[in-house]
Motif scaffolding. Structure first.
Motif, short mmCIF file in Angstrom:
data_model
loop_
_atom_site.label_atom_id
_atom_site.label_comp_id
_atom_site.label_asym_id
_atom_site.label_seq_id
_atom_site.Cartn_x
_atom_site.Cartn_y
_atom_site.Cartn_z
N LEU A 11 16.09 -0.58 -7.65
CA LEU A 11 14.92 -0.67 -8.54
C LEU A 11 13.92 -1.88 -8.14
CD1 LEU A 11 16.24 0.14 -11.85
CD2 LEU A 11 14.92 1.74 -10.38
N VAL A 12 14.73 -3.02 -7.65
CA VAL A 12 13.78 -4.33 -7.24
C VAL A 12 13.02 -3.60 -5.92
CG1 VAL A 12 13.71 -6.41 -6.49
CG2 VAL A 12 15.21 -5.86 -8.57
N ILE A 13 13.81 -3.10 -5.25
CA ILE A 13 13.37 -2.87 -3.67
C ILE A 13 11.87 -1.86 -4.00
CG2 ILE A 13 13.73 -1.75 -1.57
CD1 ILE A 13 16.46 -3.03 -1.39
N LEU A 14 12.29 -0.92 -4.79
CA LEU A 14 11.33 0.29 -5.08
C LEU A 14 10.12 -0.39 -5.68
CD1 LEU A 14 13.55 3.15 -6.27
CD2 LEU A 14 12.44 3.10 -4.03
N GLY A 15 10.20 -1.22 -6.53
CA GLY A 15 8.85 -2.06 -7.21
C GLY A 15 8.38 -2.91 -6.39
N VAL A 16 8.98 -3.59 -5.42
CA VAL A 16 8.40 -4.42 -4.62
C VAL A 16 7.48 -3.74 -3.44
CG1 VAL A 16 8.85 -6.10 -2.70
CG2 VAL A 16 9.68 -6.49 -4.94
N ASN A 17 8.26 -2.61 -3.02
CA ASN A 17 7.68 -1.64 -2.07
C ASN A 17 6.58 -1.07 -2.73
OD1 ASN A 17 9.32 -2.73 -0.14
ND2 ASN A 17 10.20 -0.86 0.27
N SER A 18 6.52 -0.55 -3.86
CA SER A 18 5.55 0.32 -4.42
C SER A 18 4.22 -0.71 -4.67
CB SER A 18 5.73 0.75 -5.66
OG SER A 18 7.08 1.92 -5.59
N LEU A 19 4.47 -1.88 -5.04
CA LEU A 19 3.40 -2.82 -5.35
C LEU A 19 2.83 -3.16 -3.90
CD1 LEU A 19 2.04 -4.88 -6.93
CD2 LEU A 19 3.76 -6.53 -6.50
N ALA A 20 3.51 -3.34 -3.04
CA ALA A 20 3.10 -3.66 -1.51
C ALA A 20 2.29 -2.55 -0.99
CB ALA A 20 4.36 -3.95 -0.62
N ALA A 21 2.79 -1.40 -1.28
CA ALA A 21 1.84 -0.03 -0.76
C ALA A 21 0.55 -0.03 -1.54
CB ALA A 21 2.77 0.97 -0.96
N ALA A 22 0.57 -0.44 -2.81
CA ALA A 22 -0.63 -0.34 -3.73
C ALA A 22 -1.71 -1.43 -3.24
CB ALA A 22 -0.36 -0.34 -5.12
N LEU A 23 -1.31 -2.48 -2.82
CA LEU A 23 -1.97 -3.78 -2.66
C LEU A 23 -2.53 -3.60 -1.19
CD1 LEU A 23 -0.17 -6.81 -3.99
CD2 LEU A 23 -2.23 -6.04 -4.70
N LEU A 24 -1.59 -3.15 -0.22
CA LEU A 24 -2.23 -2.84 1.21
C LEU A 24 -3.19 -1.48 1.08
CD1 LEU A 24 1.03 -3.28 3.15
CD2 LEU A 24 -1.13 -4.52 3.23
N THR A 25 -3.17 -0.54 0.43
CA THR A 25 -4.01 0.55 0.39
C THR A 25 -5.32 0.04 -0.43
OG1 THR A 25 -2.08 2.13 -0.02
CG2 THR A 25 -4.38 2.80 -0.64
N ARG A 26 -5.32 -0.66 -1.28
CA ARG A 26 -6.51 -1.30 -1.83
C ARG A 26 -7.07 -2.02 -0.85
NH1 ARG A 26 -10.34 -0.55 -5.38
NH2 ARG A 26 -8.94 0.64 -6.56
N LEU A 27 -6.35 -3.03 -0.12
CA LEU A 27 -7.24 -3.92 0.80
C LEU A 27 -7.79 -3.01 1.94
CD1 LEU A 27 -7.34 -6.78 1.92
CD2 LEU A 27 -5.46 -6.26 3.72
N PHE A 28 -7.12 -2.07 2.52
CA PHE A 28 -7.78 -1.11 3.63
C PHE A 28 -8.99 -0.51 2.69
CE2 PHE A 28 -3.39 -0.96 5.44
CZ PHE A 28 -3.61 -1.93 5.98
N ARG A 29 -8.84 0.02 1.60
CA ARG A 29 -10.04 0.71 1.02
C ARG A 29 -11.43 -0.10 0.69
NH1 ARG A 29 -8.83 3.99 -4.36
NH2 ARG A 29 -10.91 4.76 -3.97
N VAL A 30 -10.93 -1.54 0.59
CA VAL A 30 -12.19 -2.46 0.37
C VAL A 30 -12.63 -2.87 1.53
CG1 VAL A 30 -12.59 -4.86 -0.62
CG2 VAL A 30 -11.15 -3.05 -1.91
N ARG A 31 -11.82 -3.30 2.50
CA ARG A 31 -12.30 -3.83 3.76
C ARG A 31 -12.95 -2.71 4.84
NH1 ARG A 31 -13.24 -9.03 3.11
NH2 ARG A 31 -11.66 -10.05 2.10
N LEU A 32 -12.54 -1.60 4.73
CA LEU A 32 -12.84 -0.53 5.70
C LEU A 32 -14.11 0.14 5.19
CD1 LEU A 32 -9.40 0.67 7.17
CD2 LEU A 32 -11.12 -0.96 8.30
N ASN A 33 -14.99 0.60 6.04
CA ASN A 33 -16.00 1.21 5.70
C ASN A 33 -16.11 3.00 5.64
OD1 ASN A 33 -17.52 -1.02 5.29
ND2 ASN A 33 -18.43 -1.23 7.40
#
Length: 106
Positions: A11-33
């Protein structure tokens, strides 16, 4: 049989990976046009980051033996990738809808 410690570790691995995926997706959506650029970067680069996180956290002794490479990829990489991307695309406002304060003094 899976122990409680192994289940909590997974569950810790799933939580950390889900958080990382959400943050990276947001980063790519904000930074890329472009809309498709964010999707492509999220689908191609985020699994690499998740794989590194699984190797680090799994090497630290977290999580049970899942039985094979396909199960590890499906459960600890693809599932959190789908959950993180879904969280960002469906439950977070689009980056262009968020109002930012004016930058004063720059």
């Amino acid at each position: 049989m899976v122990s409680v410690v192994d289940a909590v570790g997974l569950l810790v691995i799933l939580g950390v990976n889900s958080l990382a995926a959400a943050l990276l997706t947001r980063l790519f959506r904000v930074r890329l046009n472009t809309q498709w650029g964010a999707v492509l970067y999220s689908v191609l680069l985020t699994p690499l980051v998740l794989l590194v996180l699984v190797l680090v956290l799994g090497g630290a002794g977290l999580g049970p033996d899942l039985g094979g490479a396909a199960a590890v990829i499906g459960i600890t990489i693809l599932l959190p990738l789908a959950m993180g991307m879904a969280f960002d695309y469906f439950w977070q406002p689009a980056p262009e809808e968020v109002e930012l304060p004016d930058r004063r003094g720059t």
